[in-house]
Scaffold this motif. Structure first.
Motif, PDB file in Angstrom:
ATOM      1  N   ILE A  32       0.765  -1.107   0.124  1.00  0.00           N
ATOM      2  CA  ILE A  32      -0.020  -0.089   0.055  1.00  0.00           C
ATOM      3  C   ILE A  32       1.305   1.425  -0.261  1.00  0.00           C
ATOM      4  CG2 ILE A  32      -1.747   1.683   1.054  1.00  0.00           C
ATOM      5  CD1 ILE A  32      -3.019  -1.754   2.008  1.00  0.00           C
ATOM      6  N   ALA A  33       1.829   1.118   1.216  1.00  0.00           N
ATOM      7  CA  ALA A  33       2.931   2.210   1.089  1.00  0.00           C
ATOM      8  C   ALA A  33       3.431   2.569  -0.048  1.00  0.00           C
ATOM      9  CB  ALA A  33       3.944   2.054   2.269  1.00  0.00           C
ATOM     10  N   LEU A  34       3.838   1.574  -1.167  1.00  0.00           N
ATOM     11  CA  LEU A  34       4.168   1.888  -2.560  1.00  0.00           C
ATOM     12  C   LEU A  34       3.598   2.364  -3.078  1.00  0.00           C
ATOM     13  CD1 LEU A  34       6.608   1.466  -4.617  1.00  0.00           C
ATOM     14  CD2 LEU A  34       6.676  -0.796  -4.826  1.00  0.00           C
ATOM     15  N   HIS A  35       2.354   1.744  -3.259  1.00  0.00           N
ATOM     16  CA  HIS A  35       1.857   2.150  -3.964  1.00  0.00           C
ATOM     17  C   HIS A  35       0.985   3.806  -4.332  1.00  0.00           C
ATOM     18  CE1 HIS A  35      -2.272   1.949  -7.519  1.00  0.00           C
ATOM     19  NE2 HIS A  35      -2.634   2.560  -5.897  1.00  0.00           N
ATOM     20  N   VAL A  36       0.898   4.081  -3.127  1.00  0.00           N
ATOM     21  CA  VAL A  36       0.558   5.538  -3.084  1.00  0.00           C
ATOM     22  C   VAL A  36       2.271   6.393  -3.109  1.00  0.00           C
ATOM     23  CG1 VAL A  36      -0.079   7.649  -0.843  1.00  0.00           C
ATOM     24  CG2 VAL A  36      -1.271   4.901  -0.553  1.00  0.00           C
ATOM     25  N   TYR A  37       3.040   5.905  -2.792  1.00  0.00           N
ATOM     26  CA  TYR A  37       4.278   6.236  -2.991  1.00  0.00           C
ATOM     27  C   TYR A  37       4.178   6.905  -4.658  1.00  0.00           C
ATOM     28  CZ  TYR A  37       8.857   8.007  -3.516  1.00  0.00           C
ATOM     29  OH  TYR A  37      10.061   9.137  -4.361  1.00  0.00           O
ATOM     30  N   ASP A  38       3.920   5.728  -5.701  1.00  0.00           N
ATOM     31  CA  ASP A  38       3.748   5.601  -6.761  1.00  0.00           C
ATOM     32  C   ASP A  38       2.209   6.271  -7.904  1.00  0.00           C
ATOM     33  OD1 ASP A  38       6.230   3.745  -6.983  1.00  0.00           O
ATOM     34  OD2 ASP A  38       4.763   2.383  -7.130  1.00  0.00           O
ATOM     35  N   ASN A  39       1.109   6.690  -6.596  1.00  0.00           N
ATOM     36  CA  ASN A  39       0.426   7.221  -7.360  1.00  0.00           C
ATOM     37  C   ASN A  39      -0.056   8.402  -6.897  1.00  0.00           C
ATOM     38  OD1 ASN A  39      -0.824   5.403  -9.431  1.00  0.00           O
ATOM     39  ND2 ASN A  39       0.019   4.329  -8.038  1.00  0.00           N
ATOM     40  N   TRP A  40       1.057   9.842  -5.709  1.00  0.00           N
ATOM     41  CA  TRP A  40       1.436  10.318  -4.893  1.00  0.00           C
ATOM     42  C   TRP A  40       0.189  11.171  -5.480  1.00  0.00           C
ATOM     43  CZ3 TRP A  40       2.547   9.993  -0.335  1.00  0.00           C
ATOM     44  CH2 TRP A  40       2.277  11.091   0.139  1.00  0.00           C
ATOM     45  N   PRO A  41      -1.342  11.962  -5.127  1.00  0.00           N
ATOM     46  CA  PRO A  41      -2.007  12.690  -5.489  1.00  0.00           C
ATOM     47  C   PRO A  41      -1.217  14.158  -5.565  1.00  0.00           C
ATOM     48  CG  PRO A  41      -2.797  11.730  -3.646  1.00  0.00           C
ATOM     49  CD  PRO A  41      -1.534  11.347  -3.432  1.00  0.00           C
TER      50      PRO A  41
END
Length: 123
Positions: A36-45
């Motif tokens: 989740i942390a990686l996904h959020v980082y890669d898709n930072w709003p």
């Protein structure tokens, strides 16, 4: 995202930053806190969270029900309901706190733990 738009086999996470800003992401029960942390980082709003940007995914930590989640813990292991929204906090933090740091401080001050006599573990 409304409840009717969440797939029945997914979990919608509403992540709250320290600033109070929120964003929702959809994940599978097999996804871990690290995923989740990686996904959020890669898709930072960028538009909404530009001032909260972090240098790398590894310092993003999830807090659920007052506890830091270790990167290997999956959403399924937490028993989160499928097809629903769950709220978690997302904070930048280099290291997780020691599991019994509160208990050790209490003992060194001569106090007793407010929890119980069994040792507690942070997931």
């Amino acid at each position: 995202m409304s409840a009717k738009n969440i797939p029945g086999d997914k979990i919608n996470l509403r992540l709250i930053l320290v600033s109070g800003k929120t964003k929702e992401f959809v994940f599978s029960p097999v996804d871990s806190a690290g995923d989740i942390a990686l996904h959020v980082y890669d898709n930072w709003p960028e538009a909404d969270w530009a001032t909260e940007c972090v240098s790398r995914a590894e310092i993003l930590r999830l807090i659920y029900q007052g506890r830091f989640l270790h990167s290997s813990v999956t959403l399924g292991a937490l028993g989160l309901p499928l097809g629903r929204t769950t709220v978690m906090h997302l904070v930048p933090r280099e290291h997780l706190p020691e599991p019994n740091s509160h208990d050790q401080r209490q003992k060194s001050k001569g106090g007793s733990s407010s929890c119980c006599s069994a040792s507690c573990c942070i997931l």
